[in-house]
Design a protein around this motif. Structure first.
Motif, PDB file in Angstrom:
ATOM      1  N   LYS A 164      37.598  16.492  20.248  1.00  0.00           N
ATOM      2  CA  LYS A 164      38.699  15.572  20.537  1.00  0.00           C
ATOM      3  C   LYS A 164      38.165  14.177  20.826  1.00  0.00           C
ATOM      4  O   LYS A 164      38.874  13.199  20.698  1.00  0.00           O
ATOM      5  CB  LYS A 164      39.474  16.070  21.751  1.00  0.00           C
ATOM      6  CG  LYS A 164      40.574  17.033  21.387  1.00  0.00           C
ATOM      7  CD  LYS A 164      41.685  17.009  22.393  1.00  0.00           C
ATOM      8  CE  LYS A 164      42.986  17.404  21.735  1.00  0.00           C
ATOM      9  NZ  LYS A 164      44.050  17.656  22.681  1.00  0.00           N
ATOM     10  N   SER A 165      36.913  14.135  21.268  1.00  0.00           N
ATOM     11  CA  SER A 165      36.383  12.834  21.688  1.00  0.00           C
ATOM     12  C   SER A 165      35.153  12.475  20.874  1.00  0.00           C
ATOM     13  O   SER A 165      34.583  13.311  20.174  1.00  0.00           O
ATOM     14  CB  SER A 165      36.028  12.872  23.174  1.00  0.00           C
ATOM     15  OG  SER A 165      37.176  13.176  23.921  1.00  0.00           O
ATOM     16  N   SER A 203      37.050   8.834  24.849  1.00  0.00           N
ATOM     17  CA  SER A 203      38.344   9.382  24.431  1.00  0.00           C
ATOM     18  C   SER A 203      39.033   8.423  23.463  1.00  0.00           C
ATOM     19  O   SER A 203      38.714   7.243  23.411  1.00  0.00           O
ATOM     20  CB  SER A 203      39.236   9.590  25.657  1.00  0.00           C
ATOM     21  OG  SER A 203      39.654   8.327  26.147  1.00  0.00           O
ATOM     22  N   ARG A 204      39.990   8.967  22.735  1.00  0.00           N
ATOM     23  CA  ARG A 204      40.702   8.166  21.755  1.00  0.00           C
ATOM     24  C   ARG A 204      41.442   7.015  22.429  1.00  0.00           C
ATOM     25  O   ARG A 204      41.481   5.898  21.930  1.00  0.00           O
ATOM     26  CB  ARG A 204      41.702   9.033  20.988  1.00  0.00           C
ATOM     27  CG  ARG A 204      42.393   8.278  19.855  1.00  0.00           C
ATOM     28  CD  ARG A 204      43.412   9.151  19.140  1.00  0.00           C
ATOM     29  NE  ARG A 204      42.821  10.006  18.116  1.00  0.00           N
ATOM     30  CZ  ARG A 204      42.519   9.610  16.885  1.00  0.00           C
ATOM     31  NH1 ARG A 204      42.725   8.369  16.523  1.00  0.00           N
ATOM     32  NH2 ARG A 204      41.981  10.443  16.014  1.00  0.00           N
ATOM     33  N   ASP A 205      42.013   7.322  23.566  1.00  0.00           N
ATOM     34  CA  ASP A 205      42.770   6.309  24.291  1.00  0.00           C
ATOM     35  C   ASP A 205      41.866   5.136  24.662  1.00  0.00           C
ATOM     36  O   ASP A 205      42.221   3.974  24.454  1.00  0.00           O
ATOM     37  CB  ASP A 205      43.392   6.931  25.546  1.00  0.00           C
ATOM     38  CG  ASP A 205      44.304   5.975  26.264  1.00  0.00           C
ATOM     39  OD1 ASP A 205      44.040   5.690  27.441  1.00  0.00           O
ATOM     40  OD2 ASP A 205      45.273   5.510  25.642  1.00  0.00           O
ATOM     41  N   GLN A 209      42.340   1.349  23.243  1.00  0.00           N
ATOM     42  CA  GLN A 209      42.647   0.319  24.224  1.00  0.00           C
ATOM     43  C   GLN A 209      41.557  -0.747  24.287  1.00  0.00           C
ATOM     44  O   GLN A 209      41.805  -1.885  24.682  1.00  0.00           O
ATOM     45  CB  GLN A 209      42.835   0.941  25.622  1.00  0.00           C
ATOM     46  CG  GLN A 209      44.137   1.700  25.762  1.00  0.00           C
ATOM     47  CD  GLN A 209      45.353   0.855  25.478  1.00  0.00           C
ATOM     48  OE1 GLN A 209      45.598  -0.145  26.127  1.00  0.00           O
ATOM     49  NE2 GLN A 209      46.105   1.219  24.464  1.00  0.00           N
ATOM     50  N   TYR A 232      40.546   3.734  32.799  1.00  0.00           N
ATOM     51  CA  TYR A 232      39.705   3.502  33.980  1.00  0.00           C
ATOM     52  C   TYR A 232      38.314   3.050  33.587  1.00  0.00           C
ATOM     53  O   TYR A 232      37.661   2.310  34.329  1.00  0.00           O
ATOM     54  CB  TYR A 232      39.663   4.755  34.865  1.00  0.00           C
ATOM     55  CG  TYR A 232      38.601   5.760  34.507  1.00  0.00           C
ATOM     56  CD1 TYR A 232      38.852   6.753  33.578  1.00  0.00           C
ATOM     57  CD2 TYR A 232      37.349   5.710  35.101  1.00  0.00           C
ATOM     58  CE1 TYR A 232      37.888   7.669  33.246  1.00  0.00           C
ATOM     59  CE2 TYR A 232      36.374   6.625  34.769  1.00  0.00           C
ATOM     60  CZ  TYR A 232      36.643   7.601  33.834  1.00  0.00           C
ATOM     61  OH  TYR A 232      35.693   8.512  33.489  1.00  0.00           O
TER      62      TYR A 232
ATOM     63  N   LYS B 719      42.844   8.419  35.937  1.00  0.00           N
ATOM     64  CA  LYS B 719      42.029   9.358  35.163  1.00  0.00           C
ATOM     65  C   LYS B 719      42.852  10.539  34.674  1.00  0.00           C
ATOM     66  O   LYS B 719      42.702  10.997  33.542  1.00  0.00           O
ATOM     67  CB  LYS B 719      40.864   9.888  36.007  1.00  0.00           C
ATOM     68  CG  LYS B 719      39.748   8.899  36.183  1.00  0.00           C
ATOM     69  CD  LYS B 719      38.510   9.586  36.722  1.00  0.00           C
ATOM     70  CE  LYS B 719      37.474   8.546  37.106  1.00  0.00           C
ATOM     71  NZ  LYS B 719      36.339   9.101  37.809  1.00  0.00           N
ATOM     72  N   GLU B 722      44.956   9.609  31.747  1.00  0.00           N
ATOM     73  CA  GLU B 722      44.197   9.570  30.497  1.00  0.00           C
ATOM     74  C   GLU B 722      43.881  10.964  29.998  1.00  0.00           C
ATOM     75  O   GLU B 722      43.903  11.229  28.796  1.00  0.00           O
ATOM     76  CB  GLU B 722      42.905   8.790  30.705  1.00  0.00           C
ATOM     77  CG  GLU B 722      43.185   7.307  30.786  1.00  0.00           C
ATOM     78  CD  GLU B 722      41.939   6.510  31.038  1.00  0.00           C
ATOM     79  OE1 GLU B 722      40.920   6.813  30.379  1.00  0.00           O
ATOM     80  OE2 GLU B 722      41.990   5.610  31.870  1.00  0.00           O
ATOM     81  N   ILE B 725      46.803  12.233  28.318  1.00  0.00           N
ATOM     82  CA  ILE B 725      46.953  11.639  26.989  1.00  0.00           C
ATOM     83  C   ILE B 725      46.084  12.404  25.995  1.00  0.00           C
ATOM     84  O   ILE B 725      46.525  12.733  24.891  1.00  0.00           O
ATOM     85  CB  ILE B 725      46.544  10.142  26.982  1.00  0.00           C
ATOM     86  CG1 ILE B 725      47.530   9.314  27.809  1.00  0.00           C
ATOM     87  CG2 ILE B 725      46.511   9.609  25.559  1.00  0.00           C
ATOM     88  CD1 ILE B 725      47.160   7.864  27.924  1.00  0.00           C
ATOM     89  N   THR B 726      44.861  12.687  26.399  1.00  0.00           N
ATOM     90  CA  THR B 726      43.958  13.424  25.508  1.00  0.00           C
ATOM     91  C   THR B 726      44.506  14.819  25.219  1.00  0.00           C
ATOM     92  O   THR B 726      44.329  15.348  24.120  1.00  0.00           O
ATOM     93  CB  THR B 726      42.570  13.551  26.157  1.00  0.00           C
ATOM     94  OG1 THR B 726      42.157  12.267  26.593  1.00  0.00           O
ATOM     95  CG2 THR B 726      41.551  14.091  25.164  1.00  0.00           C
ATOM     96  N   ARG B 727      45.200  15.397  26.208  1.00  0.00           N
ATOM     97  CA  ARG B 727      45.756  16.734  25.989  1.00  0.00           C
ATOM     98  C   ARG B 727      47.144  16.692  25.386  1.00  0.00           C
ATOM     99  O   ARG B 727      47.849  17.693  25.350  1.00  0.00           O
ATOM    100  CB  ARG B 727      45.797  17.480  27.334  1.00  0.00           C
ATOM    101  CG  ARG B 727      44.431  18.017  27.732  1.00  0.00           C
ATOM    102  CD  ARG B 727      44.248  18.081  29.235  1.00  0.00           C
ATOM    103  NE  ARG B 727      45.201  18.963  29.871  1.00  0.00           N
ATOM    104  CZ  ARG B 727      45.476  18.938  31.182  1.00  0.00           C
ATOM    105  NH1 ARG B 727      44.888  18.056  31.954  1.00  0.00           N
ATOM    106  NH2 ARG B 727      46.340  19.788  31.701  1.00  0.00           N
ATOM    107  N   ASP B 728      47.536  15.487  24.912  1.00  0.00           N
ATOM    108  CA  ASP B 728      48.809  15.334  24.191  1.00  0.00           C
ATOM    109  C   ASP B 728      50.061  15.643  25.002  1.00  0.00           C
ATOM    110  O   ASP B 728      51.064  16.078  24.448  1.00  0.00           O
ATOM    111  CB  ASP B 728      48.829  16.199  22.905  1.00  0.00           C
ATOM    112  CG  ASP B 728      47.795  15.699  21.899  1.00  0.00           C
ATOM    113  OD1 ASP B 728      47.155  16.540  21.243  1.00  0.00           O
ATOM    114  OD2 ASP B 728      47.625  14.469  21.806  1.00  0.00           O
ATOM    115  N   ARG B 732      50.754   6.450  24.838  1.00  0.00           N
ATOM    116  CA  ARG B 732      51.137   5.086  25.146  1.00  0.00           C
ATOM    117  C   ARG B 732      52.129   4.599  24.105  1.00  0.00           C
ATOM    118  O   ARG B 732      52.058   4.972  22.945  1.00  0.00           O
ATOM    119  CB  ARG B 732      49.913   4.167  25.075  1.00  0.00           C
ATOM    120  CG  ARG B 732      48.995   4.253  26.258  1.00  0.00           C
ATOM    121  CD  ARG B 732      47.898   3.206  26.115  1.00  0.00           C
ATOM    122  NE  ARG B 732      46.743   3.617  26.875  1.00  0.00           N
ATOM    123  CZ  ARG B 732      46.419   3.141  28.068  1.00  0.00           C
ATOM    124  NH1 ARG B 732      47.167   2.203  28.623  1.00  0.00           N
ATOM    125  NH2 ARG B 732      45.351   3.581  28.716  1.00  0.00           N
TER     126      ARG B 732
END
Lengths: 259, 744
Positions: A164-165, A203-205, A209, A232, B719, B722, B725-728, B732
């Motif tokens: 995922k990352s 991570s994707r976020d 960002q 963060y 945290k 976020e 978000i990664t776990r859907d 955003r």
């Protein structure tokens, strides 16, 4: 068709040469965009129906040239060869753009569908055309919107299948590459920070960002909002910059401190 | 003369008759010897008027009589009343005025009786002022209008004299001020405009002067006492001679000059201001301060503030005191909560009692002060001491009260009271979940090692915690206490089972406590190699348990067991009370004389940490059951052990404690993990119901939702967002990265 003027006929020929489109298609595209090349190209590339079937055969030939002997995919060796043929360094960022057009799932490999679809999308059916297209592909990076799409695409493309990352090293490599094109003064500090303080996956976020951060926040951090919804990691980066006096009273220091 | 025959009365004649009556009246008023009016005279006078009014025109003289009525007063006032007033001053003038006013009222009363018929028809028909009104208006216009200034000044001067301590004629002042009221004829405007305004101004100036002196010369308590007595006296003044409507305005003026203007200076007076009073426990003065300052607008705010600062400072000093005490002592085991920390908790409780008493008594339970107390305690109660959080300190304090032989040897009532107070302190601690976890761990030890002093107290504190923090807070703990009761019943059944099944024999006396996993803290269960004697026990119990229920799995936690072993030493046999681990180790020596560290570890199948601990307790501590080579103070993997046959003690039965592993780190880890789940759940809950929410708002609601148990760190929330978000769970918004959307 008979009523075409000299200039228009020239344009038609040129268009056909560059895109490999048929006369009928070329005429349509040029007419619709008022005989302006830029518009016509855009139109042509965004409408898959305009491409003729003849293209596909040439492209398939190309595919076979590069495909791996054991798997129905183009793997690393094939890609090296391709890069050689089109006179592009495999590390060159333009390959990312190419991958983007192909909607490639992972770096260092192209499936048949991806390769063919991508070349069609770029209007390429020969190595000559490929070479000629390279400057245009490079120029796409300067378009704000396209850069964002390519940047976002890069995350999925660069990460391992099934993860995922994104691994940190890969991410740093990608960032160096991408921000060489779109200059961001803090990119080196960012990479340093990640290696010193984070040392984990991205991570994707955070990835997406970061572009937002690079685009909207000025390098001296004068318009950075600490109560905002930045990931963060970016908050910690700002802290790091302040701690290590890289940013002093809102000014970016001229020289780096290694603390 | 017969009344039936009425001859027309000539005006002058009729008026002359009236005039005689009026003159008589004046004489009476002046004090000249005169007889009183007889009823006949009265009737005659009335009738004369009547007749003159009811005569046929042109002989109906109503208008003229009305005018003459008025003139009578005017004449009398001008000729007699005014001169008599002008020649007098000050108090004498006031007396004269009062007398003249009384007289005038009498005159009006009598004359209006005589002329009464005018009131009935003439005045009504022409909508003219009534006789009463006419009469009083004359006095007002001719006397009051000019004199009221002087009168006012004279009155105010007397008031000021009384303020300075002189005796004055209060009745006189009351009478004078009644004039101001009555002359308003139903309205208070004369009193207010012609007297009260000036009186209030004068009052303000008077107290302003006084205050400016007092504030320099007097201490805060003295000043306040003066202020209080001034207010008291002014209030009395109103009841003595001022009109009641003046009370509020008068007191407000005094309060303003004495208190409002100098409020800050008073409170901040160097050695006697609010801080000093609090420091010196001047309860009476503080009560007075509350009473006085509650009267001025926003007067209590600064007082409450100073109170809060004071309490915070006192509390913080306690923290520092405890810190210093702990660091100055040489402590071997830094993680064990010692005496100083216990003393600290006690002192905090005492501090709370003291200042709560202030809030109740001095500050009459006012919400401002309750809040100030709460805010202050929240500041320092969340500071730990010497690395231990306040949550842990409180939990340990409770443990000490509730365990047998704890450092608290108090009566039942005293214990109840103390527990009550501890629970109240819990309200100020933000990490309530941390307290719960520490408390639970310690409760487990008390219950399992039979260290609980009193079941009722255990239940009682749980009830109090439940009331304060809700059922969820205490549900697991209650489960634990219930488990113990059930376990005892279960044991009885087990013993019955053993009695009825001769082939089921464990070989040794066995007591098993069955715990419900969810309620108790999690314990790691190591696969201890049980001595053969114990293996049979486990099997027998397992069979018994199968007869009761088939759906449950038993997991044995040997680390919590205890064992009584008979040690046959050379001089005498001694019973050793040890933990199961220690017993297992000792029993190894039944088969071998000497065993090395590694052999022991291998045979027991325990970790290094556990082996070191237990061997230390048996060979390097108070009771040396085993001899160690070399006989150093610590255990090393190269040591060799043998049974110490020569050991003896004067007691026949000794307890060899195995110090517990430090739980602090694990507790904090567990709580952090739980918090992460709690934050996740909270975010998801909020987003599920709101669907779309801005970042700031989300954080705010999250903090609020979780506030009952702990204060979540904003970074931690970020945290978790976020991670979600990664776990859907969330994403955003594409256009606004500060906005989050729930993904169903």
């Amino acid at each position: 068709m008979n009523k075409l003027g000299r200039g228009q006929r020239d344009k038609l020929q040129q268009f056909m040469l560059i895109t490999g489109a048929s006369e009928k298609v070329a005429f349509q595209a040029l007419k619709a965009s008022d005989w302006q090349f830029e518009g016509a190209f855009d139109l042509f590339y965004s409408h898959p129906q305009l491409r003729s079937v003849a293209d596909t055969r040439h492209i398939e030939e190309l595919y076979n040239r590069y495909k791996d002997p054991y798997v129905d995919m183009i793997m690393a060796d094939g890609i090296s060869l391709l890069c050689n043929d089109i006179q592009v360094d495999p590390q060159d960022i333009v390959m990312l753009v190419v991958s983007w057009h192909m909607k490639a799932a992972t770096m260092c490999e192209f499936s048949k569908k991806e390769f063919i679809g991508g070349l069609q999308a770029m209007g390429i059916d020969s190595l000559d055309k490929f070479r000629e297209r390279i400057p245009f592909l490079r120029s796409e990076l300067r378009d704000e919107q396209k850069f964002r799409e390519i940047y976002d695409f890069a995350f999925g493309w660069a990460k391992e299948k099934g993860q995922k990352s994104l691994a940190l090293d890969t991410a740093i490599g990608m960032w160096q590459l991408l921000f060489a094109e779109k200059h961001w003064p803090l990119v080196d500090h960012w990479c340093e920070f990640l290696q010193a303080r984070h040392n984990k996956v991205i991570s994707r976020d955070t990835w997406s960002q970061l572009l937002e951060f690079a685009r909207t926040v000025d390098p001296a951090l004068s318009n950075y909002d600490p109560d905002g919804a930045w990931p963060y990691l970016i908050d910690e980066f700002v802290e790091y910059l302040n701690e290590t006096s890289i940013i002093q009273k809102g000014k970016l220091s001229e020289w780096n401190y290694k603390s | 003369m017969a009344m039936s025959q009425r001859s027309t009365i000539d005006f002058n004649q009729g008026w002359q008759f009236m005039q005689n009556g009026i003159t008589k009246l004046k004489n009476i008023l002046e004090g000249t010897p005169e007889t009183q009016f007889s009823s006949e005279e009265h009737i005659m006078l009335y009738t004369t008027i009547y007749n003159m009014c009811t005569q046929k025109p042109p002989h109906d003289y109503s208008q003229q009589l009305y005018d003459k009525y008025k003139e009578s007063f005017q004449e009398y006032i001008t000729s007699t009343v005014l001169p008599s007033l002008k020649e007098k001053h000050d108090e004498f003038m006031l007396r004269e005025l009062v007398k003249r006013w009384q007289n005038h009222k009498v005159m009006v009363r009598w004359l209006s009786r005589f002329f009464c018929y005018l009131d009935r028809y003439f005045i009504a028909r022409r909508s003219l002022p009534a006789l009463q009104e006419v009469g009083l208006t004359c006095f007002r216009n001719l006397v009051y209008q000019d004199a009221n200034g002087q009168v006012r000044d004279a009155v105010i001067s007397l008031i000021d004299q009384e303020r300075e301590g002189e005796q004055i004629d209060r009745a006189l002042l009351k009478n004078v001020l009644d004039i101001f009221v009555e002359i308003g004829m139903g309205l208070m405007d004369c009193y207010e405009n012609d007297f009260e305004d000036a009186m209030l101004r004068d009052t303000a100036a008077y107290y302003s002067r006084k205050a400016s002196n007092w504030i320099v010369d007097d201490s805060c308590p003295d000043y306040m006492m003066k202020a209080e007595s001034c207010l008291k006296r002014e209030k009395e003044r109103v009841s003595h001679y001022l009109h009641s409507s003046s009370e509020t305005k008068l007191l407000e003026k005094v309060q303003h000059e004495l208190l409002f203007v100098y409020a800050t200076q008073l409170l901040e007076k160097e050695h006697s201001g609010c801080h000093a009073l609090l420091r010196d426990d001047k309860v009476d003065d503080l009560s007075r301060m509350y009473r006085l300052f509650s009267k001025i607008p926003r007067g209590l705010d600064p007082v409450a503030n100073i109170f809060k600062q004071h309490v915070t400072a006192e509390g913080t000093a306690l923290v520092k005191q405890a810190e210093d005490a702990v660091s100055s002592k040489k402590v071997d085991k830094k993680d064990v909560i010692g005496l100083q920390e216990q003393i600290f908790v006690r002192k905090v409780i005492e501090l709370h009692d003291k200042f709560m008493a202030y809030v109740n008594d001095c500050f009459l339970n006012h919400t401002l002060f309750h809040k100030a107390l709460k805010d202050a305690f929240e500041v320092f109660c969340n500071k730990g001491v010497a690395g231990s959080s306040s949550a842990e300190l409180l939990a340990t304090f409770c443990d000490n009260i509730l365990k047998k032989g704890g450092s608290e040897k108090l009566s039942d009532e005293a214990i109840e009271e103390t527990l009550e107070k501890v629970v109240k302190l819990l309200a100020y601690i933000s990490d309530k979940d941390l307290f719960a976890e520490f408390y639970r761990k310690k409760l487990a030890r008390r219950l399992l090692f039979d260290k609980s002093a009193n079941d009722d107290h255990e239940r009682s504190i749980l009830t109090k915690l439940k009331q304060q923090c809700g059922g969820q807070f205490t549900s697991k703990m209650e489960g634990m206490v219930t488990d113990l009761t059930l376990a005892r019943e279960n044991q009885t059944h087990f013993e019955e089972y053993l009695a009825h099944n001769s082939n089921a024999s464990p070989g040794i006396d066995l007591t098993v406590t069955v715990l419900t996993t969810g309620f108790w803290p999690s314990y790691k269960s190591f696969d201890l190699n049980l001595p053969s004697e114990m293996v049979k026990c486990v099997e027998v119990f397992r069979e018994f348990y199968q007869t009761k229920t088939k759906h449950r799995k038993l997991t044995w936690i040997y680390s919590l067991g205890t064992c009584n072993i008979n040690g046959k030493f050379e001089s005498k046999a001694i019973e050793l009370v040890v933990t199961t681990y220690q017993a297992a180790a000792l029993l190894l020596f039944n088969a071998s004389d000497k065993l090395s560290y590694h052999e022991i570890m291998a045979q027991l199948n325990l970790s290094d940490e556990d082996v070191v601990r237990l061997l230390h307790s048996l060979s390097c501590a108070k009771y040396k059951i085993l001899n160690k080579e070399p006989s150093t103070k610590t255990i090393s993997p190269t040591d060799v052990f043998e049974f110490n046959g020569k050991f003896t003690d004067k007691m026949r039965r000794i307890k060899i404690p195995l110090p517990p592993v430090d739980e602090k780190k694990k507790v904090i880890e567990d709580v952090d993990k739980d918090r992460r789940y709690a934050i996740d759940a909270s975010i998801v809950r909020i987003m599920k119901s709101r669907k779309v929410l801005g970042y700031q708002q989300l954080v705010m609601e999250c903090v609020e939702q979780l506030g009952r148990m702990f204060k979540p760190d904003v970074k931690a929330i970020k945290k978790r967002i976020e991670d979600l978000i990664t776990r859907d769970y969330l994403e955003r918004d594409k256009d606004n990265p500060n906005l989050f959307k729930y993904l169903a």
